[in-house]
Design an enzyme around this catalytic site. Structure first.
Site, short mmCIF file in Angstrom:
data_model
loop_
_atom_site.label_atom_id
_atom_site.label_comp_id
_atom_site.label_asym_id
_atom_site.label_seq_id
_atom_site.Cartn_x
_atom_site.Cartn_y
_atom_site.Cartn_z
N GLU A 106 1.61 -4.86 13.36
CA GLU A 106 0.43 -5.17 14.34
C GLU A 106 -0.22 -6.46 14.30
O GLU A 106 -0.54 -7.06 15.41
CB GLU A 106 -0.74 -4.02 13.89
N ARG A 163 0.69 -1.13 0.19
CA ARG A 163 -0.02 0.07 -0.03
C ARG A 163 0.82 1.37 0.01
O ARG A 163 0.60 2.49 -0.56
CB ARG A 163 -1.11 -0.09 1.21
O1 LIG Z 1 3.31 0.05 11.96
P1 LIG Z 1 3.13 -1.39 11.58
O2 LIG Z 1 2.53 -2.42 12.91
O3 LIG Z 1 4.54 -2.11 11.27
O4 LIG Z 1 1.96 -1.70 10.49
C1 LIG Z 1 2.27 -0.64 9.48
C2 LIG Z 1 2.04 -1.57 8.19
O5 LIG Z 1 1.24 -2.64 8.16
C3 LIG Z 1 0.63 -2.68 6.90
O6 LIG Z 1 1.41 -3.30 5.81
P2 LIG Z 1 1.27 -4.83 5.36
O7 LIG Z 1 2.32 -5.66 5.86
O8 LIG Z 1 -0.03 -5.38 5.98
O9 LIG Z 1 1.45 -4.98 3.93
P3 LIG Z 1 0.58 -4.35 2.61
O10 LIG Z 1 0.62 -3.11 2.30
O11 LIG Z 1 0.93 -5.53 1.47
O12 LIG Z 1 -1.07 -4.90 2.83
C4 LIG Z 1 0.51 -1.21 6.41
O13 LIG Z 1 0.48 -0.97 4.87
C5 LIG Z 1 2.05 -0.82 6.88
O14 LIG Z 1 3.13 -1.02 5.97
N1 LIG Z 2 -5.29 -1.93 11.65
C1 LIG Z 2 -4.65 -1.75 10.29
N2 LIG Z 2 -5.57 -1.49 9.42
C2 LIG Z 2 -4.84 -1.24 8.01
N3 LIG Z 2 -3.62 -1.55 7.80
C3 LIG Z 2 -2.77 -1.62 8.93
N4 LIG Z 2 -1.51 -1.93 8.99
C4 LIG Z 2 -1.25 -2.46 10.46
N5 LIG Z 2 -2.34 -2.13 11.06
C5 LIG Z 2 -3.22 -2.09 10.42
#
Ligand SMILES: O=P(O)(O)OC[C@H]1O[C@H](OP(=O)(O)OP(=O)(O)O)[C@H](O)[C@@H]1O
Ligand SMILES: Nc1ncnc2[nH]cnc12
Length: 171
Positions: A96, A59
């Site tokens: 998370e 994302r």
């Molecule tokens: O602060 P944090 O606890 O590290 O979480 C934040 C991250 O989690 C999500 O990524 P995800 O790894 O789910 O990947 P995506 O963008 O491929 O869905 C979001 O896009 C951030 O990069």
């Molecule tokens: N609660 C949440 N929703 C969407 N993206 C996330 N990445 C980490 N935590 C998330």
């Protein structure tokens, strides 16, 4: 009329696992006025201050690439493990709802370059901290981070120390 970015974010309970309230940005991305407003707010004050913009798969890419173009600088992808074709540096981290490893090409950042980190969500900060460490490991200077969403209860800012952080919608 001012735009409410929060109206473009949809709450999905228990995704991807029980107890997680997932903040879904796809309605915002589908609205060109909201999407443009995010990029406008992200780049404010940064003209001439940044040499590269980096975004974290997946994302983060969506937001970071238009920020790079708006600032007239290059975009550097930080990808999940195993996706980048050339030599890489890696970092593993907690987020998370799990753990992951991200990578950057070894030659993607030159010593001293000023780098802006962009992602959609700041939750625990594990992802952003790992991204910062990758960039700094290559000799870059991360000058700030921009997030569309900040989940304040998870205290992700603490993981980023003294880094200037801006988020547009907080929960
Ligand atoms: O602060 P944090 O606890 O590290 O979480 C934040 C991250 O989690 C999500 O990524 P995800 O790894 O789910 O990947 P995506 O963008 O491929 O869905 C979001 O896009 C951030 O990069
Ligand atoms: N609660 C949440 N929703 C969407 N993206 C996330 N990445 C980490 N935590 C998330």
């Amino acid at each position: 009329m001012s735009i409410s970015l929060a109206e473009g974010i949809r709450d999905i309970p228990d995704h991807p696992s029980a107890g997680i309230m997932f903040r879904d940005i796809t309605p915002l991305l589908a609205d060109p006025e909201m999407f443009e407003e995010v990029i406008t707010q992200f780049v404010a004050g940064l003209e001439g201050e940044v040499d590269l913009v980096t975004g974290i798969e997946a994302r983060g890419f969506i937001l970071a690439a238009p920020v790079a173009l708006a600032l007239g600088v290059g975009f550097v992808p930080i990808r999940k493990a195993g996706k980048l074709p050339y030599e890489t540096e890696s970092k593993s981290y907690q987020l998370e709802y799990g753990e992951a490893t991200i990578e950057v090409h070894k030659d993607a950042v030159k010593a001293g370059q000023r780098v802006l980190l962009v992602d959609d969500v700041l939750a625990t900060g594990g992802t952003a901290r790992a991204g910062r460490e990758l960039v700094e490991g290559l000799g870059g200077k991360v000058i700030g981070a921009r997030f569309l969403i900040e989940l304040e209860a998870l205290e992700g800012r603490k993981a980023l120390g003294d880094l200037p952080v801006t988020s547009l919608v907080t929960y």
